[in-house]
Structure formats: structure tokens, C-alpha cells
Scaffold this motif. Structure first.
Motif, short mmCIF file in Angstrom:
data_model
loop_
_atom_site.label_atom_id
_atom_site.label_comp_id
_atom_site.label_asym_id
_atom_site.label_seq_id
_atom_site.Cartn_x
_atom_site.Cartn_y
_atom_site.Cartn_z
N GLU A 51 42.21 29.94 42.23
CA GLU A 51 42.60 29.57 40.76
C GLU A 51 41.50 29.17 39.95
N ILE A 52 41.55 28.83 38.52
CA ILE A 52 40.75 28.59 37.80
C ILE A 52 41.65 27.42 36.73
N TYR A 62 44.47 33.91 40.29
CA TYR A 62 44.24 35.31 40.37
C TYR A 62 45.47 35.86 40.97
N LYS A 63 45.83 37.07 40.30
CA LYS A 63 47.00 37.75 40.81
C LYS A 63 46.97 38.14 42.28
N ILE A 122 40.17 33.21 28.88
CA ILE A 122 41.37 33.62 29.68
C ILE A 122 41.38 35.14 29.59
N LYS A 123 41.37 35.55 28.22
CA LYS A 123 41.64 36.90 27.96
C LYS A 123 40.28 37.74 28.67
N MET A 124 39.16 37.23 28.53
CA MET A 124 37.94 38.14 29.06
C MET A 124 38.23 38.18 30.65
N ILE A 125 38.34 37.09 31.35
CA ILE A 125 38.41 37.01 32.62
C ILE A 125 39.68 37.94 33.26
N HIS A 126 40.60 37.73 32.44
CA HIS A 126 41.98 38.56 32.94
C HIS A 126 41.70 40.06 32.81
N ALA A 127 40.97 40.49 31.92
CA ALA A 127 40.65 41.84 31.70
C ALA A 127 39.80 42.39 32.94
N GLU A 128 39.20 41.66 33.74
CA GLU A 128 38.45 42.07 34.77
C GLU A 128 39.15 41.68 36.12
N MET A 129 39.68 40.43 36.05
CA MET A 129 40.31 39.92 37.45
C MET A 129 41.76 39.35 36.82
N PRO A 130 42.92 40.12 36.80
CA PRO A 130 44.16 39.73 36.37
C PRO A 130 44.61 38.17 36.68
N LEU A 131 44.89 37.53 35.96
CA LEU A 131 45.44 36.42 36.02
C LEU A 131 46.94 35.99 35.67
N PRO A 152 30.08 35.95 35.30
CA PRO A 152 29.47 35.90 36.61
C PRO A 152 29.95 34.46 37.29
N MET A 153 29.98 33.47 36.43
CA MET A 153 30.75 32.24 37.25
C MET A 153 31.75 32.32 37.71
N ALA A 154 32.75 33.21 37.04
CA ALA A 154 34.15 33.33 37.77
C ALA A 154 34.05 34.04 38.89
N ARG A 155 33.44 35.02 38.85
CA ARG A 155 33.36 35.84 40.09
C ARG A 155 32.77 35.16 41.31
#
Ligand code: SAM
Ligand code: SF4
Ligand code: SF4
Length: 334
Positions: free
Chosen positions: A247-248, A241-242, A215-224, A177-180
Motif C-alpha cells: 500500500e501507499i 496495489y491491485k 496517484i494517476k502517475m503511479i496507477h498508470a504503471e502499477m494499478p491502484l 522510482p520511490m514507489a517501485r
């Protein structure tokens, strides 16, 4: 003159704690059981005056420091902090910034900007009130921190960076939720591995959520994809974010130690210089200044301390290092 330590690391980055007090009691930093009503904070005469801080800052800048971060405790609880900002913001070749919990930011953003501050980092560990309140332990609502961030962005203290400490079992559910949310806002969110600073937080390795897992968790939903460092010695590993939506960063101080490029020194609110976040002993600059030392003498002392530096705690961290004597994060500053 640029200083180099025994591991060939320059001194570039200085963090100055302006107070050991705070209006939060984050469970990983100032747990209430230890920082309760009877806790003895530093007295006013024990902490550096703004003039003393400015004097030290100028001496450090002459030694190659290019970035100063004001921290604490909570820097915004130090009275008239904007006056200190106005004294430091005129120092040439210096990137001046501040880390805050955001509670008083909505009120102070304009004065800070007016005093010459360029940008701020705001700490926030969750968007969920229940989780956030369990972490700050003073019943402080998320909404108020977000208002502080928005006020800072409005007056031009951006791009806002957001620090989120991740502790296993406490706020992992807040990572996505924070990343989104902050991707949408255009703020740079940085995930910080929970560290064994001080003694009061009862740190265990099991409580650390490794940056790679985040990173893996975020990448699975929002590719990095990885980004290059902005500069050598940068603490956060950067990802974008691709789809180009921002950026994060991750600060993997536990699982991927970055001591080999660590160019940071810290000054506590009472004027002790620490060459590592995990240092046992500080070097007293307050007594030196109050004892009448000249700028040259102080400058030589800085050079001596840095010249002897060999700290690399995170590279050596093990079960045996956890119980070593260390100073608290709220004292030394993050
Ligand atoms: N009070 C301000 C704040 O919270 O932003 C500034 C001082 S605080 C000590 C600086 C940073 O250190 C904050 O982002 C905080 O979340 C982080 N921090 C505190 N204790 C920590 C710990 N045990 N491990 C990792 N980060 C920590
Ligand atoms: Fe205060 Fe910052 Fe420590 Fe939280 S992390 S208790 S806000 S100094
Ligand atoms: Fe720098 Fe000490 Fe952290 Fe290593 S453990 S990165 S030397 S502050």
C-alpha cells in the motif's frame, strides 16, 4: 475526559517536538539562508526536560490522546532520546511513534526499540543522490538513510513508513522510482504535498504536485485501488496495489484539506501548545509547569485551549493566507 473543540473534533493525536535543531537543511523546511550558522536555536534551559514532556504526555492521554508522535527538528539529535521513549512507552493505551530523517537511525534503532518504541516513520525525498542532496542541502547520501530504515526493520520497528515531500520541479521524477522500490521492500510510502508552513521556504501554489496527479502517475504503471481509512481523522488517504503487493498513502493537505476531522495538537520543544500546524500563537505550558502549577491546573488549561479551538487553515487557504504570520515546521514539528 474526552475533549471536543468548537467544530466537534476530539483531541486524539499529539505531536511533540523534542528539539528545534536538525542535522539537515531541507530546502522546503530549514533553508540555509535562514537557518545558517548565526541562527539562534533554543537554549537547553528553554526546551522541555524529559520529565516535563512525560508529565504533559500523561495529562494529554488522560484527555483522550491515543497517539503521540515525537518529532522536531530532528528528534534523534536530542541527546539520550531513548530515555524519553522508555518514560513514554509505559503509558497505557498509547500508540507511540517517531518521525526521523533517518541519518542517526542505524546507530540508535536498537536502543529505541529496547526502550519500547513500536515503529518509526522515516523521511526520504528521492533515491537519486543528486536530487536528495539538493533537497537535504548537507550532502547526505541516500544509502545512509536506507541503512537506517533497514536497521529499524531488522530490530522490529516496522512496518516502516516512508514520508516523501513532493515539490514541483525538484523531485517529481523520483515518484515512480520511490514507489517501485518501496513496494518491493514492503515499506509504506506516503507522498506529502508541499505545504506553506512557516515563512522561510518561499512556498508557491505552483510548487505543489497535487496528490491526485501522483496517484494517476503511479496507477498508470502499477494499478491502484482506494482503501478504507484505518481510523477517523487519519491524515493519509490510503491506496493499495491491485495485485496485492502493498500500500501507499497520499497526504493531500493542500488540495484536499482534512480540517473537518483534524484531531491533532502539537507541542513545541519549548512547551508551547499549538492547535494547528498553521497557528500564529502557542499556549505556554513550560512556564505554567515551572511556575508550580498542579496537574489539575494544567489539565484545565488544556481543556480550555481545546474547547476554544476553531482552526481550519487548510480549508481557508488562499493567496491571502500565505503571508499570514506562522511558525516554522522545524519549530512546531511536522
Ligand atoms: N526531521 C524529521 C524528519 O524530517 O522526518 C522530523 C521533523 S520534519 C519537520 C516532519 C515531516 O515534515 C517530514 O516528513 C518532512 O519531510 C515534512 N515537512 C517538512 N517541511 C514540509 C513542508 N513544507 N511541506 C510538507 N511537509 C514538510
Ligand atoms: Fe530537518 Fe526534518 Fe526539516 Fe528536513 S524536514 S530540515 S530533516 S526537520
Ligand atoms: Fe488540522 Fe490546521 Fe492542518 Fe486543518 S490546517 S488539518 S486544522 S493542522
Amino acid at each position: 475526559m474526552q475533549l471536543i473543540d468548537t467544530l466537534n473534533r476530539p483531541l486524539r493525536d499529539l505531536r511533540i517536538s523534542v528539539t528545534d535543531r536538525c542535522n539537515f537543511r531541507c530546502v522546503y523546511c530549514m533553508p540555509k539562508e535562514i537557518f545558517g550558522p548565526d541562527h539562534q536555536f533554543l537554549r537547553r534551559d528553554q526546551i522541555l526536560t524529559f520529565e516535563e514532556i512525560e508529565r504533559l504526555a500523561r495529562i494529554f492521554v488522560a484527555h483522550g490522546v491515543r497517539k503521540i508522535r515525537l518529532t522536531g527538528g530532528e528528534p534523534l539529535v536530542r541527546r539520550d532520546l531513548h530515555l524519553l521513549i522508555s518514560m513514554l512507552s509505559v503509558i497505557p493505551d498509547l500508540d507511540l511513534t517517531l518521525t526521523t530523517n533517518g541519518a542517526l537511525l542505524a546507530k540508535q534503532a536498537r536502543a529505541l526499540k529496547g526502550a519500547g518504541l513500536k515503529r518509526v516513520t522515516v523521511s526520504l525525498d528521492s533515491l537519486d543522490d543528486e536530487i536528495f542532496k539538493a533537497m537535504n542541502d548537507v550532502d547526505f547520501a541516500v544509502e545512509n538513510v536506507l541503512e537506517g530504515m533497514d536497521a529499524a526493520a531488522r530490530v522490529g520497528l516496522g512496518p516502516i513508513k516512508v514520508n516523501m515531500v513532493v515539490k514541483r520541479g525538484l523531485n517529481e521524477s523520483s515518484i515512480l522510482p520511490m514507489a517501485r522500490f518501496f513496494r518491493e521492500k514492503g515499506y509504506i510510502l506516503r507522498f506529502i504535498e508541499y505545504m506553506d508552513v512557516g515563512h522561510s521556504n518561499g512556498w508557491r501554489m505552483d510548487d505543489v504536485v497535487p496528490a491526485a496527479e501522483i496517484i494517476k502517475m503511479i496507477h498508470a504503471e502499477m494499478p491502484l485501488e482506494p482503501l478504507d481509512q484505518n481510523y477517523k481523522g487519519e491524515v493519509a488517504e490510503r491506496w493499495c496495489y491491485k495485485d496485492g503487493s502493498g500500500e501507499i498513502g497520499v497526504v493531500a493537505s493542500v488540495t484536499q484539506a482534512f480540517c473537518s476531522t483534524c484531531n491533532r495538537a502539537r507541542i513545541s520543544a519549548e512547551g508551547k501548545l499549538y492547535t494547528c500546524l498553521f497557528a500564529i500563537k502557542g499556549h505556554d505550558f513550560r512556564d505554567l509547569m515551572r511556575g508550580g502549577a498542579t496537574d489539575d491546573e494544567i489539565s484545565q488549561e488544556v481543556a480550555q485551549v481545546w474547547g476554544k479551538r476553531g482552526d481550519r487553515y487548510s480549508e481557508l487557504r488562499s493567496e491571502n493566507t500565505i503571508s499570514l504570520p506562522k511558525v516554522e515546521m522545524s519549530y512546531i514539528g511536522g
